[in-house]
Enzyme design. Sequence first.
Site, PDB file in Angstrom:
ATOM      1  CG  ASN A 186      -1.882  -1.240   1.143  1.00 21.58           C
ATOM      2  OD1 ASN A 186      -2.429  -1.541   0.160  1.00 21.58           O
ATOM      3  ND2 ASN A 186      -2.106  -1.631   2.302  1.00 21.58           N
ATOM      4  CG  HIS A 219      -9.813  -2.165   7.652  1.00 18.66           C
ATOM      5  ND1 HIS A 219      -9.424  -2.173   8.761  1.00 18.66           N
ATOM      6  CD2 HIS A 219      -9.007  -2.644   6.888  1.00 18.66           C
ATOM      7  CE1 HIS A 219      -8.112  -2.639   8.790  1.00 18.66           C
ATOM      8  NE2 HIS A 219      -7.986  -3.125   7.431  1.00 18.66           N
ATOM      9  CG  HIS A 243      -6.884   2.077   1.123  1.00 24.41           C
ATOM     10  ND1 HIS A 243      -5.751   1.473   0.834  1.00 24.41           N
ATOM     11  CD2 HIS A 243      -7.483   1.564   2.194  1.00 24.41           C
ATOM     12  CE1 HIS A 243      -5.753   0.448   1.882  1.00 24.41           C
ATOM     13  NE2 HIS A 243      -6.996   0.325   2.517  1.00 24.41           N
ATOM     14  CB  SER A 272      -9.562  -1.338   2.041  1.00 22.02           C
ATOM     15  OG  SER A 272     -10.157  -2.495   2.690  1.00 22.02           O
ATOM     16  CE  LYS A 296      -3.642   0.395   4.816  1.00 23.65           C
ATOM     17  NZ  LYS A 296      -4.648   0.415   5.455  1.00 23.65           N
ATOM     18  CG  ASP A 309     -10.582   4.152   7.556  1.00 27.48           C
ATOM     19  OD1 ASP A 309      -9.779   4.540   6.769  1.00 27.48           O
ATOM     20  OD2 ASP A 309     -10.753   3.060   8.065  1.00 27.48           O
ATOM     21  CD  GLU A 358     -12.861   1.127   4.679  1.00 30.17           C
ATOM     22  OE1 GLU A 358     -12.539   1.039   3.512  1.00 30.17           O
ATOM     23  OE2 GLU A 358     -13.155   0.053   5.428  1.00 30.17           O
TER      24      GLU A 358
HETATM   25  C1  LIG Z   1      -4.857  -0.377   6.666  1.00 27.31           C
HETATM   26  C2  LIG Z   1      -6.461  -0.055   7.166  1.00 27.31           C
HETATM   27  C3  LIG Z   1      -6.636   0.555   8.425  1.00 27.31           C
HETATM   28  C4  LIG Z   1      -5.542   0.186   9.703  1.00 27.31           C
HETATM   29  O1  LIG Z   1      -4.319   1.027   9.601  1.00 27.31           O
HETATM   30  P1  LIG Z   1      -3.100   0.615  10.223  1.00 27.31           P
HETATM   31  O2  LIG Z   1      -2.577   2.006  10.204  1.00 27.31           O
HETATM   32  O3  LIG Z   1      -2.378  -0.043   9.182  1.00 27.31           O
HETATM   33  O4  LIG Z   1      -3.368  -0.068  11.413  1.00 27.31           O
HETATM   34  C5  LIG Z   1      -7.792   1.167   8.837  1.00 27.31           C
HETATM   35  N1  LIG Z   1      -8.891   1.201   7.919  1.00 27.31           N
HETATM   36  C6  LIG Z   1      -8.694   1.025   6.784  1.00 27.31           C
HETATM   37  C7  LIG Z   1      -9.938   1.243   5.675  1.00 27.31           C
HETATM   38  C8  LIG Z   1      -7.454   0.348   6.266  1.00 27.31           C
HETATM   39  O5  LIG Z   1      -7.440  -0.024   4.866  1.00 27.31           O
END
Ligand SMILES: *Cc1c(COP(=O)(O)O)cnc(C)c1O
Length: 385
Positions: free
Chosen positions: A45, A133, A209, A181, A237, A206, A177
């Site tokens: 990512n 997620h 991404h 993801s 990411k 969220d 989100e």
């Molecule tokens: C990767 C991800 C997370 C978690 O983030 P990390 O910092 O890797 O723990 C949370 N929400 C989504 C949508 C993700 O893809």
Amino acid sequence: MLDHIRQSLDRIAAKDRRRVLRPAQLAGDGRMMRDGRELLDFSSNDYLGLARHPLLAERAADYARRYGAGAGASRLITGTSAEHESVEARIAAFKGSEAALVMASGWQANAGIIPALAKAAPKTAIFADALVHNSIHAGCRGAKADVHFYRHNDHADLERLLAEHGAAADARMIITESVFSMDGDRADLAALNATARKHDALLYVDEAHATGVLGNDGAGLTADNPGADIVMGTFSKAMGGFGAYVACSDLMRDYLINMCAGLIFSTAPPPAMLGAMDAALDIVPGMDAERAHLGELGEQLREELQGMGYDTLGSTTQIVPLVVGPESHALALGQHLLDRGIAALPIRPPTVPKGTSRIRLALRSTLKAQDVDHVLKAIGEWKLP
Ligand SMILES: *Cc1c(COP(=O)(O)O)cnc(C)c1O
């Protein structure tokens, strides 16, 4: 207990779902090293190639040299440093929010913040997109709340659930989100904002991404569609490092500092992590060319895959799913690509719904159009097993 643990692993193996860890090393040019081989990397990512950027590594090292390896305690004890506050001020400026808060990881942020918010009212109802997620699911499971999942990106279904269950609660929260993801599609934030206002619900977004990749200056989709009450995202990411942020109002920040167990009972993020965050905030707003290139690679990939007859779902971003259906097909195609020096992740249930097993192609701005041609050619040579 150990017998049950062994049996549990055996059941996972019987379903062909037993996973193992395999050491890999990201390279700077869209490649990675694994098992002594160089692979074209369509699986990490690290969308902007910042994980190996010298400025981030240097600043992380510099902060560690100057301020040490650890924060020493949680934020509320002695773990808050001037560097935490300055990074948080920079995140708030980047996101256009009143305040910001840094947390250890995105998983921890979602798993901790959602239950903390739900506690604010005697009876809270949560309405979350069905494809959120795992960490949001963990937060919902941990929340004392009435939880409903609406069909993915389906506003009519959300409206229906709000009408049916919203009024009986003292408070309502919608969770989505901004970029999903696994499907690589986007939420309609303007519509969700309107729905949230109409039903007096809090909107939680969220941006894991989207941060760094989309929106004005790469500040995420909420930068172009403000109005969400609480936005979280990660530095793990596209931002190339580690850790999460929350962008919110002063009121919300104050509440989380007092009520979010995942913040209160966890040691504060260490200096090196803050150094990498600070450096990413220096360079990400200026990476419009890399963002445009990433967008073009996505267009190229989707257009060609659709031409071959593959479903790429609603993808409009750097995440492009190539749906093959059965789990065994996803595994076979993943192996076919690996045999040709391409690392692309097969994604299967329970991560995605049954019958939608896929290869998830994650693009990076360090890849070239020829690299995408190479993966397309390899996919074209694959025959259904
Ligand atoms: C990767 C991800 C997370 C978690 O983030 P990390 O910092 O890797 O723990 C949370 N929400 C989504 C949508 C993700 O893809």
